[in-house]
Design a protein around this motif. Structure first.
Motif, PDB file in Angstrom:
ATOM      1  N   SER A 132      -2.140  -0.128  10.869  1.00  0.00           N
ATOM      2  CA  SER A 132      -2.638   1.243  10.662  1.00  0.00           C
ATOM      3  C   SER A 132      -2.664   1.580   9.176  1.00  0.00           C
ATOM      4  O   SER A 132      -3.624   2.152   8.667  1.00  0.00           O
ATOM      5  N   ARG A 133      -1.563   1.222   8.478  1.00  0.00           N
ATOM      6  CA  ARG A 133      -1.484   1.523   7.039  1.00  0.00           C
ATOM      7  C   ARG A 133      -2.580   0.772   6.265  1.00  0.00           C
ATOM      8  O   ARG A 133      -3.179   1.310   5.334  1.00  0.00           O
ATOM      9  N   ILE A 134      -2.828  -0.474   6.675  1.00  0.00           N
ATOM     10  CA  ILE A 134      -3.826  -1.274   5.958  1.00  0.00           C
ATOM     11  C   ILE A 134      -5.238  -0.756   6.263  1.00  0.00           C
ATOM     12  O   ILE A 134      -6.067  -0.614   5.369  1.00  0.00           O
TER      13      ILE A 134
ATOM     14  N   PRO B  10      -3.622   9.777   3.812  1.00  0.00           N
ATOM     15  CA  PRO B  10      -2.481   9.796   2.890  1.00  0.00           C
ATOM     16  C   PRO B  10      -1.178   9.290   3.523  1.00  0.00           C
ATOM     17  O   PRO B  10      -0.418   8.590   2.867  1.00  0.00           O
ATOM     18  N   HIS B  11      -0.908   9.634   4.791  1.00  0.00           N
ATOM     19  CA  HIS B  11       0.425   9.352   5.351  1.00  0.00           C
ATOM     20  C   HIS B  11       0.356   8.654   6.711  1.00  0.00           C
ATOM     21  O   HIS B  11      -0.548   8.896   7.493  1.00  0.00           O
ATOM     22  N   ILE B  12       1.364   7.817   6.963  1.00  0.00           N
ATOM     23  CA  ILE B  12       1.555   7.209   8.289  1.00  0.00           C
ATOM     24  C   ILE B  12       2.930   7.655   8.774  1.00  0.00           C
ATOM     25  O   ILE B  12       3.933   7.499   8.061  1.00  0.00           O
ATOM     26  N   LYS B  13       2.950   8.213   9.989  1.00  0.00           N
ATOM     27  CA  LYS B  13       4.207   8.765  10.508  1.00  0.00           C
ATOM     28  C   LYS B  13       4.758   7.934  11.668  1.00  0.00           C
ATOM     29  O   LYS B  13       4.012   7.530  12.558  1.00  0.00           O
TER      30      LYS B  13
ATOM     31  N   SER C 207      10.536   0.873  10.390  1.00  0.00           N
ATOM     32  CA  SER C 207       9.109   1.142  10.134  1.00  0.00           C
ATOM     33  C   SER C 207       8.843   1.492   8.671  1.00  0.00           C
ATOM     34  O   SER C 207       7.720   1.331   8.195  1.00  0.00           O
ATOM     35  N   LEU C 208       9.895   1.958   7.958  1.00  0.00           N
ATOM     36  CA  LEU C 208       9.701   2.359   6.554  1.00  0.00           C
ATOM     37  C   LEU C 208       9.344   1.168   5.663  1.00  0.00           C
ATOM     38  O   LEU C 208       8.854   1.350   4.553  1.00  0.00           O
ATOM     39  N   GLY C 209       9.573  -0.053   6.160  1.00  0.00           N
ATOM     40  CA  GLY C 209       9.158  -1.249   5.430  1.00  0.00           C
ATOM     41  C   GLY C 209       7.805  -1.764   5.910  1.00  0.00           C
ATOM     42  O   GLY C 209       7.345  -2.825   5.484  1.00  0.00           O
ATOM     43  N   PHE C 210       7.160  -1.037   6.827  1.00  0.00           N
ATOM     44  CA  PHE C 210       5.896  -1.505   7.413  1.00  0.00           C
ATOM     45  C   PHE C 210       4.789  -0.450   7.283  1.00  0.00           C
ATOM     46  O   PHE C 210       3.957  -0.291   8.167  1.00  0.00           O
ATOM     47  N   GLY C 211       4.832   0.288   6.182  1.00  0.00           N
ATOM     48  CA  GLY C 211       3.728   1.207   5.886  1.00  0.00           C
ATOM     49  C   GLY C 211       4.022   2.670   6.149  1.00  0.00           C
ATOM     50  O   GLY C 211       3.272   3.541   5.727  1.00  0.00           O
TER      51      GLY C 211
ATOM     52  N   ILE D  70       0.852  -1.209   0.000  1.00  0.00           N
ATOM     53  CA  ILE D  70       0.000   0.000   0.000  1.00  0.00           C
ATOM     54  C   ILE D  70       0.879   1.248   0.000  1.00  0.00           C
ATOM     55  O   ILE D  70       0.654   2.200  -0.750  1.00  0.00           O
ATOM     56  N   ARG D  71       1.913   1.245   0.844  1.00  0.00           N
ATOM     57  CA  ARG D  71       2.817   2.390   0.935  1.00  0.00           C
ATOM     58  C   ARG D  71       3.472   2.683  -0.413  1.00  0.00           C
ATOM     59  O   ARG D  71       3.527   3.835  -0.865  1.00  0.00           O
ATOM     60  N   GLU D  72       3.932   1.627  -1.091  1.00  0.00           N
ATOM     61  CA  GLU D  72       4.623   1.865  -2.360  1.00  0.00           C
ATOM     62  C   GLU D  72       3.643   2.214  -3.476  1.00  0.00           C
ATOM     63  O   GLU D  72       3.989   2.953  -4.390  1.00  0.00           O
ATOM     64  N   ARG D  73       2.420   1.701  -3.378  1.00  0.00           N
ATOM     65  CA  ARG D  73       1.416   2.091  -4.384  1.00  0.00           C
ATOM     66  C   ARG D  73       1.114   3.584  -4.256  1.00  0.00           C
ATOM     67  O   ARG D  73       0.943   4.285  -5.233  1.00  0.00           O
ATOM     68  N   ARG D  74       1.090   4.088  -3.023  1.00  0.00           N
ATOM     69  CA  ARG D  74       0.791   5.509  -2.800  1.00  0.00           C
ATOM     70  C   ARG D  74       2.000   6.406  -3.022  1.00  0.00           C
ATOM     71  O   ARG D  74       1.895   7.481  -3.592  1.00  0.00           O
ATOM     72  N   HIS D  75       3.148   5.992  -2.493  1.00  0.00           N
ATOM     73  CA  HIS D  75       4.297   6.916  -2.417  1.00  0.00           C
ATOM     74  C   HIS D  75       5.580   6.381  -3.036  1.00  0.00           C
ATOM     75  O   HIS D  75       6.599   7.068  -2.971  1.00  0.00           O
TER      76      HIS D  75
END
Ligand code: V47
Ligand code: SF4
Length: 401
Positions: free
Chosen positions: A292-294, A300-303, A317-321, A57-62
């Motif tokens: 949270s990302r799912i 738009p963003h997860i911090k 965490s950058l590999g987990f959304g 999901i993260r890579e599809r968005r960003h």
């Protein structure tokens, strides 16, 4: 292997529980998951599975883009009329000797100390005290804007707004419009804790409740403005309380679209009334980012707030959304150092943030608060680090014969 291939590989795994496979299918096709499925992810999803879904999901968005900003905090006071059980930072008014109460002049001189520096955001948050009322904050925001109109003011939470509006006898819509007029640009995500009353009443009694928190964000969004949302997790709540929390946020976001970023905040247990409660493990933290990302498909963003979870966990965490790690901070916040976070003086230079992101295999972007790109660091090369250590230091000692 790219994120899409990893997910299709996972879908072909005949040993994967059918319910988890159905969730993976939904994620692959961009279909929203239900509350029951959210709880199931926490209960049954192992780390590798959750990471594959969240990273897809993260890579599809960003793609690989990973955001940070240049910010500093202003903490007006650590005295507070409330007594949240998890808070290591606040002192009740009777413990006044142990606290600080910054004056308007002191806060303005903190802003002035950044004159000529490329910071873009002042994050203002602290305890709740009667003297910091609506008139005080309106004058503070206006004075900051008079001095530095381009500095983004991200200030206070519904906890403060509910309190100061009640005192000033104004309704939320009028109050937030007045704050906007005074110079408020956006609202940080604090004060959300856990919304469900079963938990909220035990850990954050008396301050604004979930409905009031959400209403204040809603009226702010209706003014065309943006805000963040947090969740304090890893203490006495259960998984379904976390999903209930996210569900309320997801529902409001469907209506307003005003949230930018979800910021899970790991409970830290030093020097507070919940010190007997163990902290969550890093595995649990990564699972929580991933769920949270799912779940929050409309955020738009997860911090990952690096000052609270350590630089290493922020990288993981950058590999987990996660696609945002907050900012430089410049050692201006005490909320987490007082609660036991690894960083006792949280500050990172832009170069350190860029290198931290690059070393995790991602692409650093300096953003402003509204995620407009300030600098794309893809091809930026830093000068070689110089050392002030004299060359002689490296010479081998001459052994006495
Ligand atoms: O609301 C207090 C939390 C929050 C503890 O919006 C604790 O970008 C863990 O909201 N352990 C304030 N958490 C900070 C906040 C925030 C931070 C960074 C970025 C953003 C953003 C918002 O800190 C409070 C509370 O939930 N907190 N004590 C503790 N012992
Ligand atoms: Fe006060 Fe905020 Fe601490 Fe609660 S978390 S005691 S409202 S400073």
């Amino acid at each position: 292997m790219d994120a899409g291939k990893k997910l299709t590989f996972l879908l072909s795994n005949i040993h994967l529980d059918n319910r988890l496979k159905a969730i993976a299918e939904k994620v692959y096709h961009g279909v929203r998951i239900s509350e029951e499925e959210g709880v199931l992810l926490f209960e049954k999803g192992e780390l590798g599975y959750l990471g594959t879904l969240a990273n897809f999901i993260r890579e599809r968005r960003h793609g690989d883009l990973t955001y940070f900003n240049r910010n500093f905090h202003i903490e007006p006071t650590n005295l507070c009329v409330y007594d949240c059980k998890f808070c290591s930072y606040s002192r009740l008014i009777k413990e006044r000797a142990d606290g600080w109460e910054a004056t308007m002049e002191e806060m303005l001189s903190q802003v002035q100390s950044y004159d000529g520096e490329p910071v873009t955001e002042a994050h203002i948050v602290g305890g709740v005290l009667p003297q910091y009322d609506m008139a005080f904050y309106m004058e503070l925001f206006s004075a900051i804007k008079r001095h530095r109109p381009d500095l983004h003011i991200k200030a206070l939470t519904p906890v403060e707004y509910h309190y100061i509006f009640k005192k000033a006898k104004v309704d939320y819509a009028t109050g937030m419009a007045m704050m906007k007029e005074a110079g408020l640009d956006s609202m940080p995500g604090g004060g959300a804790e856990i919304f469900h009353p079963e938990i909220r009443e035990q850990i954050a009694k008396d301050k604004c409740d979930a409905t009031q928190w959400l209403q204040i964000h809603e009226v702010w969004h209706q003014l065309g403005m943006h805000s963040n949302a947090t969740m304090l997790y890893g203490h006495i709540e259960q998984y379904w309380h976390r999903i209930d929390h996210m569900e309320r946020l997801r529902a409001l976001q469907d209506t307003t679209g005003g949230f930018q970023t979800f910021v899970p905040l790991k409970f830290r247990n030093k020097d507070n009334q919940m010190s007997h409660v163990a902290e969550s493990s890093v595995i649990e933290d990564l699972k929580n980012y991933a769920v949270s990302r799912i779940y929050l498909d409309n955020f738009p963003h997860i911090k990952a707030y690096w000052a609270m979870i350590s630089r290493e966990t922020a990288q993981l965490s950058l590999g987990f959304g996660v696609d945002d790690i907050d900012g430089t901070l410049d050692d201006t916040t005490k909320i987490y150092s007082m609660a036991g976070a690894e960083e006792q003086h949280p500050a990172m230079s832009t170069r350190e943030l860029v290198e931290l992101i690059r070393n995790a295999g991602r692409h650093p972007i300096e953003r402003d608060t509204l995620y407009r790109v300030i600098t794309d660091y893809r091809d930026v090369v830093f000068e070689e680090k110089t050392t002030s250590t004299p060359a002689a230091y490296y010479q081998l000692p001459v052994l006495n014969k």
